[in-house]
Motif scaffolding. Sequence first.
Motif, PDB file in Angstrom:
ATOM      1  N   GLU A  58      42.783  84.386  52.621  1.00 14.54           N
ATOM      2  CA  GLU A  58      41.628  84.990  53.299  1.00 14.54           C
ATOM      3  C   GLU A  58      40.812  85.875  52.358  1.00 14.54           C
ATOM      4  N   GLY A  59      41.436  86.275  51.253  1.00  8.18           N
ATOM      5  CA  GLY A  59      40.750  87.156  50.310  1.00  8.18           C
ATOM      6  C   GLY A  59      39.815  86.429  49.356  1.00  8.18           C
ATOM      7  N   LEU A  60      39.890  85.105  49.333  1.00 12.65           N
ATOM      8  CA  LEU A  60      39.068  84.333  48.390  1.00 12.65           C
ATOM      9  C   LEU A  60      37.569  84.490  48.649  1.00 12.65           C
ATOM     10  N   ALA A  61      37.177  84.441  49.916  1.00 13.31           N
ATOM     11  CA  ALA A  61      35.756  84.569  50.253  1.00 13.31           C
ATOM     12  C   ALA A  61      35.221  85.943  49.856  1.00 13.31           C
ATOM     13  N   ALA A  62      36.042  86.968  50.103  1.00 14.64           N
ATOM     14  CA  ALA A  62      35.630  88.330  49.751  1.00 14.64           C
ATOM     15  C   ALA A  62      35.510  88.484  48.239  1.00 14.64           C
ATOM     16  N   ALA A  63      36.474  87.920  47.518  1.00 12.19           N
ATOM     17  CA  ALA A  63      36.449  87.994  46.056  1.00 12.19           C
ATOM     18  C   ALA A  63      35.221  87.275  45.504  1.00 12.19           C
ATOM     19  N   ARG A  64      34.880  86.173  46.128  1.00  7.70           N
ATOM     20  CA  ARG A  64      33.725  85.388  45.679  1.00  7.70           C
ATOM     21  C   ARG A  64      32.427  86.198  45.804  1.00  7.70           C
ATOM     22  N   LYS A  65      32.341  87.025  46.853  1.00  8.55           N
ATOM     23  CA  LYS A  65      31.144  87.839  47.068  1.00  8.55           C
ATOM     24  C   LYS A  65      31.052  89.003  46.086  1.00  8.55           C
ATOM     25  N   MET A  66      32.230  89.521  45.667  1.00 14.65           N
ATOM     26  CA  MET A  66      32.224  90.720  44.833  1.00 14.65           C
ATOM     27  C   MET A  66      32.392  90.452  43.347  1.00 14.65           C
ATOM     28  N   ILE A  67      32.712  89.226  42.979  1.00 12.55           N
ATOM     29  CA  ILE A  67      33.140  88.917  41.622  1.00 12.55           C
ATOM     30  C   ILE A  67      32.108  89.300  40.553  1.00 12.55           C
ATOM     31  N   LYS A  68      30.826  89.282  40.916  1.00  7.34           N
ATOM     32  CA  LYS A  68      29.791  89.578  39.925  1.00  7.34           C
ATOM     33  C   LYS A  68      29.402  91.050  39.866  1.00  7.34           C
ATOM     34  N   ASN A  69      30.014  91.865  40.716  1.00  6.94           N
ATOM     35  CA  ASN A  69      29.698  93.294  40.694  1.00  6.94           C
ATOM     36  C   ASN A  69      30.234  93.911  39.404  1.00  6.94           C
ATOM     37  N   PRO A  70      29.378  94.482  38.575  1.00  6.34           N
ATOM     38  CA  PRO A  70      29.818  95.021  37.277  1.00  6.34           C
ATOM     39  C   PRO A  70      30.771  96.206  37.374  1.00  6.34           C
ATOM     40  N   LYS A  71      30.838  96.819  38.559  1.00  6.14           N
ATOM     41  CA  LYS A  71      31.737  97.976  38.714  1.00  6.14           C
ATOM     42  C   LYS A  71      33.193  97.552  38.862  1.00  6.14           C
ATOM     43  N   ILE A  72      33.423  96.316  39.263  1.00  6.65           N
ATOM     44  CA  ILE A  72      34.800  95.848  39.477  1.00  6.65           C
ATOM     45  C   ILE A  72      35.458  95.521  38.143  1.00  6.65           C
ATOM     46  N   ILE A  73      36.611  96.129  37.915  1.00  2.00           N
ATOM     47  CA  ILE A  73      37.374  95.925  36.682  1.00  2.00           C
ATOM     48  C   ILE A  73      38.707  95.265  37.042  1.00  2.00           C
ATOM     49  N   LEU A  74      38.982  94.125  36.444  1.00  2.00           N
ATOM     50  CA  LEU A  74      40.226  93.391  36.686  1.00  2.00           C
ATOM     51  C   LEU A  74      41.171  93.532  35.490  1.00  2.00           C
ATOM     52  N   PRO A  75      42.459  93.294  35.692  1.00  2.00           N
ATOM     53  CA  PRO A  75      43.418  93.394  34.580  1.00  2.00           C
ATOM     54  C   PRO A  75      43.072  92.455  33.424  1.00  2.00           C
ATOM     55  N   LEU A  76      43.380  92.905  32.200  1.00  2.00           N
ATOM     56  CA  LEU A  76      43.187  92.094  30.990  1.00  2.00           C
ATOM     57  C   LEU A  76      44.418  91.238  30.721  1.00  2.00           C
ATOM     58  N   ASP A  77      45.574  91.799  31.044  1.00  2.00           N
ATOM     59  CA  ASP A  77      46.838  91.081  30.858  1.00  2.00           C
ATOM     60  C   ASP A  77      47.777  91.438  31.990  1.00  2.00           C
ATOM     61  N   VAL A  78      48.852  90.676  32.112  1.00  2.00           N
ATOM     62  CA  VAL A  78      49.766  90.840  33.236  1.00  2.00           C
ATOM     63  C   VAL A  78      51.216  90.682  32.772  1.00  2.00           C
ATOM     64  N   VAL A  79      52.120  91.153  33.620  1.00  2.00           N
ATOM     65  CA  VAL A  79      53.556  90.963  33.387  1.00  2.00           C
ATOM     66  C   VAL A  79      54.021  89.856  34.327  1.00  2.00           C
ATOM     67  N   VAL A  80      54.688  88.868  33.779  1.00  2.00           N
ATOM     68  CA  VAL A  80      55.086  87.704  34.564  1.00  2.00           C
ATOM     69  C   VAL A  80      56.585  87.439  34.461  1.00  2.00           C
ATOM     70  N   ALA A  81      57.074  86.628  35.373  1.00  2.00           N
ATOM     71  CA  ALA A  81      58.464  86.168  35.361  1.00  2.00           C
ATOM     72  C   ALA A  81      58.525  84.897  36.193  1.00  2.00           C
ATOM     73  N   ARG A  82      59.590  84.143  36.033  1.00  2.00           N
ATOM     74  CA  ARG A  82      59.727  82.924  36.836  1.00  2.00           C
ATOM     75  C   ARG A  82      59.854  83.266  38.309  1.00  2.00           C
TER      76      ARG A  82
END
Length: 398
Positions: free
Chosen positions: A247-271
Amino acid sequence: MKLPLLPPSKSLKGKKIFLRVDWNVPLKGAFAADESLKILRSAQTIKDLSSRGAIVLVATHLGRPKKREAEYSTENLLKRLPAEIGLKPVFLGDALDEKTGLENAAKKIVKATPGDVFLLENVRFYTGEEKNDLKLAKAYVALSDFYMNDAFASSHRAHASIVAVAKLLPSYAGPTLVQEVSAMEKLLGKPKRPYVALIGGAKLTTKLPVIDALLKVADKVMIGGAMAHPFFAVKKIEIGKSYTEKEGLAAARKMIKNPKIILPLDVVVARKVAPGAKASACLVGKVNKTEAIGDIGPQTMQAWSAEIKKAKTIVWNGPLGVADIPAFSHGSLVIARAMAIRSKGEAYGVVGGGDTLPVVMESGMDEWFDHISTGGGAMLEFIAKKGKLPGLAVLNKK
């Protein structure tokens, strides 16, 4: 926001005060530091009223019972109240929504002496509570002379013990409520800049209103936790087996171009994001299809800490990883410490949210935050609605 305060000169000897608090805490295991904080803050209010000769009727909700269930009775709290608060309320378990129960409770209260403290039964045992029922509120009123709201964490709900009763009695804001509101107001209006907000958690849709509000007032809004995953998905960035709220995909699509939003550069992963997992860091976009994201990565920790170091106003709600698993708690701990170092002087720092506070306490630097809010949902709604919460509005009208 100007809230009505109980005048310090007002005589309270023998006066009955219906005091709404938020003691909605787990009933199993020892209290965590953040859970004790809720009780410690309102306990001081109770002691102050008691010392002035008031008869204090303490009311709280506990859990989400669908009926009267013994495991959710507030009587269970009496055995678990922290010893350091110095309170031993008398349990008043009579059913106030029944004529006989109300009469029995009234007889017990009439025999009380100035300074006595009673703990009422779970307000959510009454069907009228969540309906903001006037008849139930009148039962509360029948036992009381004054009403005081000291439960910021519940003030975003139009319930009988928050709104309806406040319409019928001389009503006041408690010290804990005033402290919370004063702290939150500094995040609105004309905050000092740069203003940095950090929002984490699992579901983007639950925090959309507060993100929208922060995008209007903050300079940067950093989004971590699984809330960042819909943004990655919209950008066609591989997230492997990571949890993503569809359900968050539509919201993300609307906000993705807002220059104020900062997303992670890297992440910690595991299987698998689970205790004992072998975790590693990788750049965003390099996540293997067999892996799941559990935390922000070291580069993100460094970059976001640098932004915090320059900020003059900082607000944080929601963990930035699966913080209850040690291997995925580092991002939240690093941010907690960076924020604590910057707060109290250089910047104004506020943190809140039920899942965030344990991390703050674990950081060992909780005393350095300007304010720690115990009202997660209320905090978010206060920011999103610019302070217009039902429990505050009814006090202002009074």
